[in-house]
Scaffold this motif. Structure first.
Motif, short mmCIF file in Angstrom:
data_model
loop_
_atom_site.label_atom_id
_atom_site.label_comp_id
_atom_site.label_asym_id
_atom_site.label_seq_id
_atom_site.Cartn_x
_atom_site.Cartn_y
_atom_site.Cartn_z
N ALA A 1 43.78 25.76 -2.78
CA ALA A 1 44.25 25.65 -4.16
C ALA A 1 43.64 26.76 -5.03
O ALA A 1 44.33 27.37 -5.85
CB ALA A 1 43.90 24.28 -4.73
N ARG A 2 42.34 27.02 -4.83
CA ARG A 2 41.67 28.08 -5.58
C ARG A 2 42.27 29.44 -5.26
O ARG A 2 42.49 30.27 -6.15
CB ARG A 2 40.17 28.05 -5.29
N ALA A 3 42.55 29.69 -3.99
CA ALA A 3 43.14 30.96 -3.59
C ALA A 3 44.51 31.15 -4.23
O ALA A 3 44.86 32.25 -4.70
CB ALA A 3 43.26 31.03 -2.06
N TYR A 4 45.30 30.08 -4.26
CA TYR A 4 46.62 30.15 -4.90
C TYR A 4 46.46 30.48 -6.38
O TYR A 4 47.20 31.32 -6.93
CB TYR A 4 47.34 28.82 -4.72
N TYR A 5 45.50 29.83 -7.03
CA TYR A 5 45.26 30.07 -8.45
C TYR A 5 44.91 31.53 -8.70
O TYR A 5 45.45 32.17 -9.61
CB TYR A 5 44.14 29.16 -8.93
N ASP A 6 44.02 32.07 -7.87
CA ASP A 6 43.59 33.46 -8.05
C ASP A 6 44.73 34.44 -7.80
O ASP A 6 44.85 35.46 -8.49
CB ASP A 6 42.43 33.77 -7.10
N GLN A 7 45.58 34.13 -6.81
CA GLN A 7 46.67 35.04 -6.45
C GLN A 7 47.84 34.96 -7.44
O GLN A 7 48.62 35.90 -7.55
CB GLN A 7 47.18 34.73 -5.04
N HIS A 8 47.98 33.84 -8.14
CA HIS A 8 49.11 33.66 -9.05
C HIS A 8 48.62 33.39 -10.47
O HIS A 8 49.22 32.62 -11.22
CB HIS A 8 49.99 32.49 -8.58
N LYS A 9 47.56 34.03 -10.84
CA LYS A 9 46.93 33.70 -12.11
C LYS A 9 47.85 33.94 -13.31
O LYS A 9 47.78 33.23 -14.31
CB LYS A 9 45.63 34.48 -12.29
N ASP A 10 48.75 34.91 -13.17
CA ASP A 10 49.66 35.18 -14.28
C ASP A 10 50.57 33.99 -14.58
O ASP A 10 51.08 33.85 -15.70
CB ASP A 10 50.53 36.41 -13.98
N ASN A 11 50.77 33.13 -13.57
CA ASN A 11 51.59 31.94 -13.80
C ASN A 11 50.92 30.95 -14.76
O ASN A 11 51.58 30.05 -15.29
CB ASN A 11 51.86 31.21 -12.48
N PHE A 12 49.62 31.10 -14.94
CA PHE A 12 48.87 30.16 -15.76
C PHE A 12 48.38 30.80 -17.06
O PHE A 12 47.46 30.32 -17.69
CB PHE A 12 47.68 29.61 -14.96
N LYS A 13 49.05 31.88 -17.42
CA LYS A 13 48.69 32.58 -18.64
C LYS A 13 49.09 31.75 -19.86
O LYS A 13 50.15 31.13 -19.88
CB LYS A 13 49.39 33.94 -18.68
N ILE A 14 48.26 31.74 -20.85
CA ILE A 14 48.54 31.04 -22.11
C ILE A 14 48.68 32.10 -23.20
O ILE A 14 47.78 32.92 -23.40
CB ILE A 14 47.41 30.07 -22.49
N GLU A 15 49.81 32.12 -23.89
CA GLU A 15 49.98 33.08 -24.98
C GLU A 15 49.27 32.58 -26.23
O GLU A 15 48.98 31.39 -26.38
CB GLU A 15 51.46 33.26 -25.28
N GLU A 16 49.00 33.50 -27.11
CA GLU A 16 48.43 33.12 -28.40
C GLU A 16 49.45 32.27 -29.14
O GLU A 16 50.64 32.60 -29.19
CB GLU A 16 48.12 34.39 -29.22
N GLN A 17 49.02 31.15 -29.70
CA GLN A 17 49.94 30.23 -30.36
C GLN A 17 49.33 29.70 -31.66
O GLN A 17 48.11 29.68 -31.82
CB GLN A 17 50.26 29.04 -29.46
N VAL A 18 50.23 29.30 -32.57
CA VAL A 18 49.80 28.59 -33.76
C VAL A 18 50.64 27.32 -33.90
O VAL A 18 51.77 27.25 -33.44
CB VAL A 18 49.95 29.44 -35.06
N GLN A 19 50.03 26.32 -34.51
CA GLN A 19 50.74 25.09 -34.85
C GLN A 19 50.82 25.06 -36.37
O GLN A 19 49.79 25.12 -37.05
CB GLN A 19 49.99 23.87 -34.33
N ALA A 20 52.04 24.98 -36.90
CA ALA A 20 52.19 25.17 -38.34
C ALA A 20 53.18 24.18 -38.95
O ALA A 20 54.00 23.58 -38.26
CB ALA A 20 52.64 26.60 -38.63
N ARG A 21 53.07 24.06 -40.28
CA ARG A 21 54.06 23.37 -41.11
C ARG A 21 54.55 24.37 -42.15
O ARG A 21 53.90 25.39 -42.40
CB ARG A 21 53.43 22.17 -41.84
N HIS A 22 55.69 24.07 -42.76
CA HIS A 22 56.13 24.97 -43.82
C HIS A 22 56.94 24.22 -44.86
O HIS A 22 57.47 23.13 -44.62
CB HIS A 22 56.94 26.14 -43.25
N ILE A 23 57.01 24.80 -46.03
CA ILE A 23 57.90 24.37 -47.11
C ILE A 23 58.89 25.51 -47.31
O ILE A 23 58.50 26.68 -47.39
CB ILE A 23 57.11 24.13 -48.42
#
Length: 633
Positions: free
Chosen positions: A251-273
């Motif tokens: 499982a660790r080897a798979y994670y290391d080889q496919h790490k881009d699959n687990f990339k998290i983009e910068e995100q915001v949680q917002a409200r607006h008027i």
């Protein structure tokens, strides 16, 4: 509003670019004229060919899109929905549009094409200027050449020109839209006399003779269809996956080889008027909108909660229910001014007024996530499952063969399941028409296969199911029957009482109506109770009574103060009614909803005009299938 913002961020040009590659309703690559014979042409449209190669390319792209959205779709399902015919119909419609554009003399110049392509953000460097190198790289990454992309983009622009040209005939003016608005938003009030059937039920006697007659007349309603239950095993990668066999190291080897699959983009949680104002609004309208957004900002600074302020000021239709919530989003999901402001804010901060194509916004950032990667522990179980299912996929056919061999020599389903290390399950009772809920993805044909098994018989061939197969043994068969009288007596008695009481209610209502039409008072002996409704619209329920479309229509048409010369049935009894008044919407209500109604009605009328135009084109066109066999299966 979230969808609107995202729509703005994904410009029409972007949709065309990537739509050419994957979307369902897009132009097929290349419609260049080729030799017109049955081996290379699927159909002709006024002698213009639709080529086999282009049809197959379109078919494959749409198939890939559907299977990404619904991995469980089968070839049988696609055949039932006429998938190939739908694709060909799209291509025929596009060819007819292009031919009509040529007839009308519509064209797209190279300058127009270049201008539009230069505006596509995907081809711009740093989101500002068109960059030829970026253009080439994006096309190359999607297996497109500039010639092919520009040809298809020009065709799409030409079809848009035709659609814009035709939509002019369907546009409504403000006065026409106001007429629709007044009609749709007017409310009526009626006075009525009600004759509830329950006041008459004590006068009804449900005799044994009547009960027997009702039972005989309604036996179909008491029918119980034939039912079956089956034991079954499922042979799919998911069912056969052995996650315990996947080691931590794997499982660790798979994670290391496919790490881009687990990339998290910068995100915001917002409200607006949102305070709406058109991009091309007058200075006075812009100033008015700015004044409103400033008032909202002042309320926030005075200590009002964001949710309270949203409820008071926002013009986002969904905002008042959600407190302006937009959820989590990454870069590229919102229009750029909105995105830039949101990502620049700290957690908990509220922006200054931000102008976008939709109007002015106040944005509050609820939370932020930095870019990075999901940690191994949080995805380890998912990785183990994925590895185990991949292994199971590789051995699925061998294990299916093993299961079938055991069934054919007489082994039970329990023995097969034990050998394969899976579980035997039992369905609830199901009918031929409504298959087992536990195997909801079965096609009607495969449901019938299970239903038609003999008692205690096991399927001798695999039944396709999702991404694998089902083997089943019938455990129970219940023949069709009719519920006995004693089981349904209570419901029959209730039906007789209600039906007879309704007749008595109608008789009293009609007798009183005759008196009212003569200008006399209703009978003192009647069970009627005088009432007046709250205002109600043309569609939907009448307050205090329920739904009766005929009465709703006459409430707006009949003269006020005059009894309508018929009685109206409701679930609770009969009603006599007279209109009291019809109230049109106020000028203030029209002003608040005018823009929405004008745009919505124009979208509808333009769409209807386009549909009528296409129907006329198809009716007059000479469309010939040169290779009908390609649409089979």
């Amino acid at each position: 509003m979230l969808d609107i913002l995202r729509q703005g961020a994904q410009s029409w040009g972007i949709k065309i670019l990537f739509g050419i590659i994957i979307a369902v309703f897009v132009l097929a690559f290349g419609m260049n004229r080729m030799h017109n014979d049955k081996t290379t042409v699927v159909a002709t449209v006024n002698d213009a060919p639709i080529h086999l190669q282009h049809f197959q390319e379109r078919l494959q792209r749409n198939l890939e899109m559907i299977r990404r959205q619904n991995p469980n779709v089968t070839s049988e399902m696609l055949a039932q929905m006429g998938f190939k015919r739908q694709i060909l119909d799209q291509m025929v419609g596009e060819e007819l549009m292009l031919q009509q554009a040529a007839t009308l003399g519509l064209s797209v110049s190279k300058e127009e094409l270049a201008k539009q392509i230069h505006l596509i953000p995907a081809f711009q460097k740093d989101g500002k200027l068109f960059d030829p190198e970026t253009y080439q790289n994006v096309l190359r990454a999607n297996n497109l050449t500039p010639g092919k992309f520009e040809s298809e983009y020009m065709r799409s622009m030409l079809m848009d020109k035709l659609q814009a040209y035709l939509s002019l005939t369907g546009r409504l003016g403000e006065e026409q839209a106001r007429d629709y608005y007044d009609y749709g938003r007017s409310t009526a009030v009626i006075a009525y006399l009600k004759y509830p059937w329950e006041k008459y039920k004590d006068q009804v006697n449900a005799t044994e003779e009547k009960i027997a007659e009702q039972y005989a007349a309604r036996k179909d309603a008491f029918a119980v269809p034939a039912k079956a239950r089956v034991d079954y095993i499922v042979l799919t990668p998911g069912a056969l996956a052995d996650t315990a066999s996947v080691t931590d190291q794997e499982a660790r080897a798979y994670y290391d080889q496919h790490k881009d699959n687990f990339k998290i983009e910068e995100q915001v949680q917002a409200r607006h008027i949102l305070v709406r104002v058109d991009e091309n609004a007058t200075e006075a309208d812009v100033a008015k909108a700015m004044d409103t957004i400033k008032k909202a900002q002042a309320d926030l600074k005075a200590g009002k909660s964001f949710e309270e302020t949203v409820a008071k000021y926002t013009e986002d239709p969904s905002g008042t229910q959600t407190g302006g919530e937009l959820g989590w989003f990454g870069r590229g999901r919102m229009v750029k001014p909105f995105e830039d402001a949101a990502f620049a804010l700290d957690k908990g901060a509220v922006s200054e007024p931000v102008r976008t194509q939709f109007g002015f916004h106040l944005i509050k950032v609820e939370d932020k996530k930095a870019a990075g990667f999901e940690d191994f522990a949080s995805v380890a179980d998912t990785i183990r499952r994925s590895i185990a299912e991949d292994r199971a996929t590789e051995t699925l056919q061998d294990r299916l063969d093993q299961a079938l061999e055991m069934v054919l020599i007489g082994d039970s389903l329990d023995a097969v399941a034990k050998t394969l290390g899976i579980e035997v399950r039992t369905t609830d009772s199901f009918t031929r028409e409504q298959g087992p809920v536990e195997l909801a993805a079965l096609s009607p044909e495969n449901t019938a296969t299970l239903f038609d098994l003999a008692q205690n018989a096991t399927t001798q061939s695999p039944v396709p199911f999702e991404d694998g197969y089902v083997l089943a043994t019938k455990r129970e068969q219940l023949d069709a029957s009719v519920q006995p009288l004693d089981a349904v007596r209570e419901s029959i008695v209730a039906t007789i009482v209600r039906e007879e009481a309704m007749k008595l209610a109608k008789a009293d209502a009609d007798a009183d109506l005759a008196l009212l039409m003569k200008g006399e008072a209703p009978s003192a002996a009647s069970n009627a109770t005088a009432m007046e409704t709250e205002p109600f619209g043309r569609q939907g329920s009448i307050p205090g009574l329920g739904a009766n479309q005929m009465l709703s229509e006459k409430a707006f048409m009949a003269p006020a103060g005059a009894w309508i010369p018929e009685s109206f049935a409701f679930p609770t009894g009969y009603v006599l009614a007279k209109p009291v008044k019809v109230v049109p919407p106020t000028p203030e209500e029209w002003a608040a909803e005018k823009d929405l109604w004008v745009s919505t009605l124009n979208e509808r009328t333009e769409g209807q005009a386009m549909q009528a135009f296409m129907a006329d084109l198809r009716a007059k066109a000479d469309v010939r299938l040169t290779n009908p066999a390609l649409l089979d299966n």
